[in-house]
Design an enzyme around this catalytic site. Structure first.
Site, PDB file in Angstrom:
ATOM      1  N   SER A 156       0.843  -1.195   0.000  1.00 45.19           N
ATOM      2  CA  SER A 156       0.000   0.000   0.000  1.00 45.19           C
ATOM      3  C   SER A 156       0.876   1.242   0.000  1.00 45.19           C
ATOM      4  O   SER A 156       0.383   2.345  -0.102  1.00 45.19           O
ATOM      5  CB  SER A 156      -0.906  -0.005   1.226  1.00 45.19           C
ATOM      6  OG  SER A 156      -0.121   0.063   2.392  1.00 45.19           O
TER       7      SER A 156
ATOM      8  N   GLY B 188      -7.877  -3.335  13.837  1.00 45.04           N
ATOM      9  CA  GLY B 188      -7.279  -4.491  13.158  1.00 45.04           C
ATOM     10  C   GLY B 188      -6.352  -5.235  14.081  1.00 45.04           C
ATOM     11  O   GLY B 188      -5.147  -5.263  13.880  1.00 45.04           O
TER      12      GLY B 188
ATOM     13  N   GLU C  57      -0.771  -2.529  17.513  1.00 43.64           N
ATOM     14  CA  GLU C  57      -1.650  -2.565  16.346  1.00 43.64           C
ATOM     15  C   GLU C  57      -2.769  -1.551  16.488  1.00 43.64           C
ATOM     16  O   GLU C  57      -3.126  -1.170  17.606  1.00 43.64           O
ATOM     17  CB  GLU C  57      -2.365  -3.922  16.294  1.00 43.64           C
ATOM     18  CG  GLU C  57      -1.569  -5.072  15.846  1.00 43.64           C
ATOM     19  CD  GLU C  57      -2.464  -6.298  15.768  1.00 43.64           C
ATOM     20  OE1 GLU C  57      -2.545  -6.858  14.676  1.00 43.64           O
ATOM     21  OE2 GLU C  57      -3.087  -6.682  16.782  1.00 43.64           O
TER      22      GLU C  57
ATOM     23  N   ASP D  65      -5.589  -8.290  14.604  1.00 42.57           N
ATOM     24  CA  ASP D  65      -5.408  -9.704  14.239  1.00 42.57           C
ATOM     25  C   ASP D  65      -4.209 -10.343  14.921  1.00 42.57           C
ATOM     26  O   ASP D  65      -4.248 -11.514  15.285  1.00 42.57           O
ATOM     27  CB  ASP D  65      -5.273  -9.846  12.715  1.00 42.57           C
ATOM     28  CG  ASP D  65      -4.096  -9.063  12.170  1.00 42.57           C
ATOM     29  OD1 ASP D  65      -4.136  -7.821  12.250  1.00 42.57           O
ATOM     30  OD2 ASP D  65      -3.131  -9.669  11.684  1.00 42.57           O
TER      31      ASP D  65
END
Ligand SMILES: *Cc1c(COP(=O)(O)O)cnc(C)c1O
Length: 331
Positions: A90, A220, A216, A222
């Protein structure tokens, strides 16, 4: 050609060690910037701790990703270099691979989301890479890049789940420990875990008692879920201003190291990221991108437990469009 037994080393199965970080540091010598470690007396007073900020926002191309990208490309053979490299990102890994490829005189093809930050897109193209667009919410960029690598015989360099990439990322923390000595705690921005796992290798070697925390975005989490469960958890691409940490799942190699070496995973909200971003801008005169603010935001959040300690905070990057920067600070 005569057939012979060749021992194929599957790099995806190779778990790097601190020795690999040291080798990466050697490769990066004279190529990567040795970024400054800064302190703020305002922050130290506010935290009642001694905080050492490793500023990878001042790294070449504006983020730590140059370290891993260059290390991975520099290790390729001359023939592999000639074939060229493919990557997806990204933003910052795209620029890292594009710049590294230019330095090493290799052709580069990078898959970038259509809605990537305009400055990151422009920088990647300016480094001479061919950019191919994809949709970050519906397309699997990793699969696209892997397919192109197979079709055209290119070297696929993933953004985090690769021994040479994460070993390169570990050199930032290595420099931090070499400069300031041992620490009680280290906060590291976390997406797919390249920076965190590499930092953990350096921390365990240079400061064995240091607590290592990955940070994080709340939206998100995870890796936090994976860490608690002991196995990798996949989530839908999270919506957060931390665009460098929108990874749906931690890497297999990075998670193996994180599971073994990291003490805990913290999360912070987008509002906390903006607060940290404002602190860096107002007090330290630094432009830090939202993802780069994860580590400080978590240190501020954990303030009560850090009293009197020596705390490391790694700023991961500073690439953000000025219009976006102004818009976030105006919130
Ligand atoms: C890539 C990136 C991260 C996340 O790094 P991982 O190695 O994927 O965990 C954090 N901050 C910035 C600025 C990044 O570019």
């Amino acid at each position: 050609m005569q057939s012979r037994a060749v021992k194929v080393i599957d790099m995806s199965q190779y778990l790097p060690t601190f020795t690999d970080v040291l080798a990466a540091a050697e490769r990066l010598q004279g190529v990567a910037h040795k970024t400054p470690v800064l302190q703020s007396s305002t922050l130290n007073a506010q935290m009642q701790a001694e905080v050492f900020i490793k500023c990878e926002n001042f790294q070449r191309m504006g983020a730590f990703k140059f370290r891993g990208g260059f290390n991975a490309l520099a290790k390729l053979s001359p023939l592999q270099k000639q074939a060229g490299v493919v990557a997806y990102s990204s933003g910052n890994h795209a620029q890292a691979v594009a710049l590294s490829a230019r330095i090493l005189k290799m052709p580069a093809t990078i898959f970038m989301p259509h809605d990537a930050s305009p400055s990151k897109l422009a920088a990647t193209k300016a480094y001479g890479a061919k950019v191919i667009g994809y949709d970050r919410y519906s397309e699997d960029a990793s699969a696209l890049a892997a397919q192109l690598a197979q079709d055209q015989g290119l070297n696929f360099i993933p953004p985090f789940d690769h021994p040479d990439v994460l070993s390169g990322q570990g050199t930032a923390a290595l420099e931090l420990f070499e400069e300031v000595g041992e620490l009680d705690a280290l906060f590291v921005c976390l997406g797919g875990g390249g920076l965190l796992s590499g930092s953990a290798l350096s921390a365990k070697a240079k400061s064995p008692l240091c607590q290592i925390y990955g940070v994080e975005p709340e939206a998100g989490n995870d890796v936090q879920q994976s860490f608690r469960k002991g196995e990798r958890v996949r989530i839908p691409t999270p919506i957060t201003i931390a665009d460098g940490a929108q990874t749906p799942m931690v890497g297999a190699i990075t998670f193996e190291l994180i599971k073994n070496l990291v003490d805990d995973i913290h999360t912070v909200s987008d509002a906390q990221l903006i607060e940290a971003m404002r602190f860096y801008a107002e007090r330290m005169k630094m432009v830090v991108e939202p993802t780069g603010c994860l580590s400080l935001a978590a240190a501020l959040q954990a303030k009560a437990s850090l009293k009197g300690q020596r705390v490391g905070v790694i700023i991961s990057g500073g690439n953000i469009d000025m219009a976006r920067f102004a818009e976030l600070l105006a919130r």
